[in-house]
Design a protein around this motif. Sequence first.
Motif, PDB file in Angstrom:
ATOM      1  N   ALA A  27       0.856  -1.183   0.000  1.00 38.98           N
ATOM      2  CA  ALA A  27       0.000   0.000   0.000  1.00 38.98           C
ATOM      3  C   ALA A  27       0.893   1.234   0.000  1.00 38.98           C
ATOM      4  N   PRO A  28       0.453   2.311  -0.629  1.00 38.30           N
ATOM      5  CA  PRO A  28       1.262   3.532  -0.604  1.00 38.30           C
ATOM      6  C   PRO A  28       1.399   4.063   0.817  1.00 38.30           C
ATOM      7  N   ILE A  29       2.478   4.768   1.076  1.00 36.27           N
ATOM      8  CA  ILE A  29       2.716   5.335   2.402  1.00 36.27           C
ATOM      9  C   ILE A  29       1.943   6.643   2.511  1.00 36.27           C
ATOM     10  N   LYS A  30       1.126   6.745   3.550  1.00 40.65           N
ATOM     11  CA  LYS A  30       0.341   7.952   3.818  1.00 40.65           C
ATOM     12  C   LYS A  30       0.704   8.479   5.198  1.00 40.65           C
ATOM     13  N   VAL A  31       0.138   9.632   5.590  1.00 37.67           N
ATOM     14  CA  VAL A  31       0.476  10.241   6.876  1.00 37.67           C
ATOM     15  C   VAL A  31      -0.144   9.503   8.056  1.00 37.67           C
ATOM     16  N   SER A  32      -1.195   8.710   7.806  1.00 36.84           N
ATOM     17  CA  SER A  32      -1.861   7.973   8.883  1.00 36.84           C
ATOM     18  C   SER A  32      -2.696   6.860   8.276  1.00 36.84           C
ATOM     19  N   CYS A  33      -3.211   5.995   9.115  1.00 35.95           N
ATOM     20  CA  CYS A  33      -4.127   4.950   8.650  1.00 35.95           C
ATOM     21  C   CYS A  33      -5.415   5.572   8.117  1.00 35.95           C
ATOM     22  N   SER A  34      -5.836   6.674   8.722  1.00 31.55           N
ATOM     23  CA  SER A  34      -7.035   7.363   8.261  1.00 31.55           C
ATOM     24  C   SER A  34      -6.855   7.864   6.828  1.00 31.55           C
ATOM     25  N   ALA A  35      -5.712   8.450   6.539  1.00 27.53           N
ATOM     26  CA  ALA A  35      -5.435   8.938   5.185  1.00 27.53           C
ATOM     27  C   ALA A  35      -5.366   7.781   4.190  1.00 27.53           C
ATOM     28  N   LEU A  36      -4.790   6.669   4.613  1.00 22.59           N
ATOM     29  CA  LEU A  36      -4.717   5.493   3.750  1.00 22.59           C
ATOM     30  C   LEU A  36      -6.119   4.939   3.486  1.00 22.59           C
ATOM     31  N   ASN A  37      -6.929   4.880   4.522  1.00 24.42           N
ATOM     32  CA  ASN A  37      -8.299   4.385   4.381  1.00 24.42           C
ATOM     33  C   ASN A  37      -9.120   5.281   3.447  1.00 24.42           C
ATOM     34  N   ALA A  38      -8.900   6.588   3.534  1.00 18.73           N
ATOM     35  CA  ALA A  38      -9.606   7.521   2.655  1.00 18.73           C
ATOM     36  C   ALA A  38      -9.161   7.353   1.202  1.00 18.73           C
ATOM     37  N   THR A  69     -13.236  -1.383  11.821  1.00 13.87           N
ATOM     38  CA  THR A  69     -14.103  -0.995  12.930  1.00 13.87           C
ATOM     39  C   THR A  69     -14.568   0.455  12.784  1.00 13.87           C
ATOM     40  N   VAL A  70     -15.842   0.695  12.929  1.00 10.38           N
ATOM     41  CA  VAL A  70     -16.432   2.033  12.898  1.00 10.38           C
ATOM     42  C   VAL A  70     -15.898   2.855  11.722  1.00 10.38           C
ATOM     43  N   GLY A  71     -15.931   2.305  10.540  1.00 14.71           N
ATOM     44  CA  GLY A  71     -15.494   3.024   9.348  1.00 14.71           C
ATOM     45  C   GLY A  71     -14.022   2.904   9.016  1.00 14.71           C
ATOM     46  N   GLY A  72     -13.220   2.363   9.924  1.00 10.01           N
ATOM     47  CA  GLY A  72     -11.809   2.111   9.655  1.00 10.01           C
ATOM     48  C   GLY A  72     -10.937   3.355   9.692  1.00 10.01           C
ATOM     49  N   GLY A  73      -9.633   3.110   9.471  1.00  5.21           N
ATOM     50  CA  GLY A  73      -8.657   4.184   9.440  1.00  5.21           C
ATOM     51  C   GLY A  73      -8.039   4.517  10.784  1.00  5.21           C
ATOM     52  N   TRP A  74      -8.067   3.581  11.722  1.00  3.89           N
ATOM     53  CA  TRP A  74      -7.540   3.812  13.073  1.00  3.89           C
ATOM     54  C   TRP A  74      -6.069   3.406  13.151  1.00  3.89           C
ATOM     55  N   THR A  75      -5.216   4.313  13.622  1.00  5.37           N
ATOM     56  CA  THR A  75      -3.788   4.072  13.795  1.00  5.37           C
ATOM     57  C   THR A  75      -3.526   3.665  15.239  1.00  5.37           C
ATOM     58  N   LEU A  76      -2.919   2.503  15.452  1.00  2.00           N
ATOM     59  CA  LEU A  76      -2.586   2.072  16.803  1.00  2.00           C
ATOM     60  C   LEU A  76      -1.436   2.919  17.335  1.00  2.00           C
ATOM     61  N   ILE A  77      -1.669   3.553  18.487  1.00  2.12           N
ATOM     62  CA  ILE A  77      -0.601   4.349  19.106  1.00  2.12           C
ATOM     63  C   ILE A  77      -0.121   3.722  20.404  1.00  2.12           C
ATOM     64  N   ALA A  78      -1.003   2.975  21.075  1.00  6.62           N
ATOM     65  CA  ALA A  78      -0.650   2.364  22.348  1.00  6.62           C
ATOM     66  C   ALA A  78      -1.584   1.205  22.622  1.00  6.62           C
ATOM     67  N   LYS A  79      -1.127   0.284  23.466  1.00 10.03           N
ATOM     68  CA  LYS A  79      -1.980  -0.803  23.946  1.00 10.03           C
ATOM     69  C   LYS A  79      -1.508  -1.179  25.336  1.00 10.03           C
ATOM     70  N   LEU A  80      -2.483  -1.458  26.188  1.00  7.06           N
ATOM     71  CA  LEU A  80      -2.200  -1.765  27.585  1.00  7.06           C
ATOM     72  C   LEU A  80      -2.919  -3.029  27.972  1.00  7.06           C
ATOM     73  N   ASP A  81      -2.258  -3.874  28.745  1.00 10.95           N
ATOM     74  CA  ASP A  81      -2.884  -5.138  29.135  1.00 10.95           C
ATOM     75  C   ASP A  81      -3.839  -4.994  30.318  1.00 10.95           C
ATOM     76  N   GLY A  82      -3.828  -3.846  30.976  1.00  9.14           N
ATOM     77  CA  GLY A  82      -4.716  -3.616  32.095  1.00  9.14           C
ATOM     78  C   GLY A  82      -4.248  -4.253  33.395  1.00  9.14           C
ATOM     79  N   GLN A  83      -3.170  -5.006  33.353  1.00 13.16           N
ATOM     80  CA  GLN A  83      -2.655  -5.699  34.537  1.00 13.16           C
ATOM     81  C   GLN A  83      -1.360  -5.079  35.046  1.00 13.16           C
ATOM     82  N   SER A  84      -0.561  -4.590  34.146  1.00  8.73           N
ATOM     83  CA  SER A  84       0.768  -4.095  34.483  1.00  8.73           C
ATOM     84  C   SER A  84       0.721  -2.632  34.901  1.00  8.73           C
ATOM     85  N   ALA A  85       1.684  -2.217  35.712  1.00 13.92           N
ATOM     86  CA  ALA A  85       1.802  -0.809  36.100  1.00 13.92           C
ATOM     87  C   ALA A  85       2.410   0.019  34.972  1.00 13.92           C
ATOM     88  N   ALA A  86       3.132  -0.628  34.059  1.00 14.87           N
ATOM     89  CA  ALA A  86       3.775   0.088  32.957  1.00 14.87           C
ATOM     90  C   ALA A  86       2.720   0.667  32.021  1.00 14.87           C
TER      91      ALA A  86
END
Length: 140
Positions: A27-38, A69-86
């Motif tokens: 896929a071409p490189i865009k500024v975000s997943c939203s731009a790529l989805n558009a 999900t919900v129209g797409g174009g979401w860029t993952l910036i973070a994910k947390l397991d909900g268990q760790s203090a980090a």
Amino acid sequence: MGELGGACYPNNSCADLWDCVGDICTAPIKVSCSALNAAIPGLPDGVYRVDPDGVGGGESFEVYCDMTTVGGGWTLIAKLDGQSAAGNRQDTGCWRDRNYLGDITGLSSENALGLSYETVAFSDVMVRSLSAPSLHIAWR
């Protein structure tokens, strides 16, 4: 012509909107997943390259893009397991000091904070459960 994820054909050619990178149609490189989805609606969820400051600035990098999900174009910036203090809500240093950790190119349950956290501009936010993806809330 080569299809997305397939081999480039002679003369580095790929079908329609794809780019030939390292003999693979991407896929071409865009500024975000939203731009790529558009630009190319209907792409599957997965790993794509983004370049938030465009050509000539910082290097592009891989991120996980939720394109469905919900129209797409979401860029993952973070994910947390909900268990760790980090990275939890009390670990403000993680966010303030940009302590990048983990892998933001997939939906594994590890904690992660990626470069996209401070480089991808956004106006929409989605929080989604990794263990139950249908559980999400989004603001557009």
